[in-house]
Scaffold this motif. Sequence first.
Motif, short mmCIF file in Angstrom:
data_model
loop_
_atom_site.label_atom_id
_atom_site.label_comp_id
_atom_site.label_asym_id
_atom_site.label_seq_id
_atom_site.Cartn_x
_atom_site.Cartn_y
_atom_site.Cartn_z
N THR B 87 5.53 11.00 -3.20
CA THR B 87 5.00 10.53 -4.33
C THR B 87 5.69 10.38 -5.64
N ALA B 90 8.16 7.73 -5.65
CA ALA B 90 7.31 6.51 -5.90
C ALA B 90 7.16 6.18 -7.44
N ARG B 91 6.84 7.18 -7.90
CA ARG B 91 6.45 7.24 -9.34
C ARG B 91 7.59 7.00 -10.33
N GLU B 185 3.87 2.35 -6.08
CA GLU B 185 3.06 3.62 -5.99
C GLU B 185 1.98 3.47 -5.10
N HIS B 189 1.39 5.27 -1.48
CA HIS B 189 0.31 6.04 -1.29
C HIS B 189 -0.58 5.46 0.19
#
Lengths: 203, 203
Positions: B87, B90-91, B185, B189
């Motif tokens: 995560t 991804a950010r 993102e 997810h």
Amino acid sequence: MKNQQRSEETRTRILAAALDCFARYGYAASGVAEICQAAGVSKGAFYHHFAGKQALFQSLLGDWLTDLEQTLTRAASTANSVPERLTNMARMARLIFHSNSPQTSFLLEFWSQASRDAAVRQAIIAPYRRFQRYFADLIQQGVDEGTLQPVNALAAAQTLISLTSGLFLQHLVDPQGADWAQATEDAIHLLLHGLQKPEGGAP
Amino acid sequence: MKNQQRSEETRTRILAAALDCFARYGYAASGVAEICQAAGVSKGAFYHHFAGKQALFQSLLGDWLTDLEQTLTRAASTANSVPERLTNMARMARLIFHSNSPQTSFLLEFWSQASRDAAVRQAIIAPYRRFQRYFADLIQQGVDEGTLQPVNALAAAQTLISLTSGLFLQHLVDPQGADWAQATEDAIHLLLHGLQKPEGGAP
DNA sequence: TTTAAAAAACCGACTGGTTGGTATGTTTTT
DNA sequence: AAAAACATACCAACCAGTCGGTTTTTTAAA
């Protein structure tokens, strides 16, 4: 032979030769004379059918995109639940990857030009939006019928397209690097079932 | 000024100018003379520093890839569980997408050339394999620690890379078409949690 | 430190070959 | 005869790379 037939055949021959040349040597490295020779026609014929090299290029793009659109929509029509349909389409990747493998490498040129040429970009974006809407509808349908999680359909469609685009891209760059058709099936499967283990139990 | 300093600065100027030109007009359409003018140096200087246009191109590719590798590995080092790390990465896409947006459009040229030129292909494949192994290790670790499903780590890594490649590709082709950082993102997810609703209850 | 020679960095005019596109003429169909 | 389809010679522009010469830096001997 009728004029119309002859004309159409010449046009087709030019398109096929150009596709081959572009895939083999790239857009810039493929000369008009070279394409003409490969097609067995003269420059006169070429410029009678196409306004220029770029026009030929865009014509090629248009043809390929409509083909893809037809192939995809056909494949989605034969299944019951939405997950099944997606799995079917993933399986069809093998067909797409194998059928015209070398020819498709000119798609990289499309993408490359699209980032600079507005006309090419529009030609790519329009069908892309149709794809996105199509998949979004499909996913929304899955959500409604209860076979998919209650996700944002548009975002999920974008994810699906990005995933397949990326797989196709890697297939083009390194065809021998992996079994990309299998990888596509695996990837869709992974996307469907999720990577993370759920923490709590289900209701 | 010292000779070494001057030399290095010229080289850097050429690289920067070439990056700009390639991104703006493409590899083929960017002449060596044009690059030299943009860099404020002469052709003599150019060919003193680079064996040719292609060598410059590959040098550019190498620099970008090592940069990316450093950025990514740095971002992965600050988290606890594997899902958290993913995560986080991804950010970080927002950073990659925004930082040097126009410059990166020359990557399409890389991919395009890689499909035909063996040297370029190797230059791309080598770091790609490192990425794949890196992510595979990360995912395997997640499986071992129980935060990820017992998936094939290598296949999952490939999926992850394909997904991000596809997102980046679309970002390059149509930067204004969507909020690609957000899309990244969302996609990660989605990949983590799965699209399909589980049929039976959990144990 | 001075100096001269060697080496590295840089300059820019020139070239040989290539290429997209054109102009003009010829064949084939209507 | 008119028009569409096709052929061929030709050109102006462009471009990667070269080459002899010039400037700047380094080296090292005086």
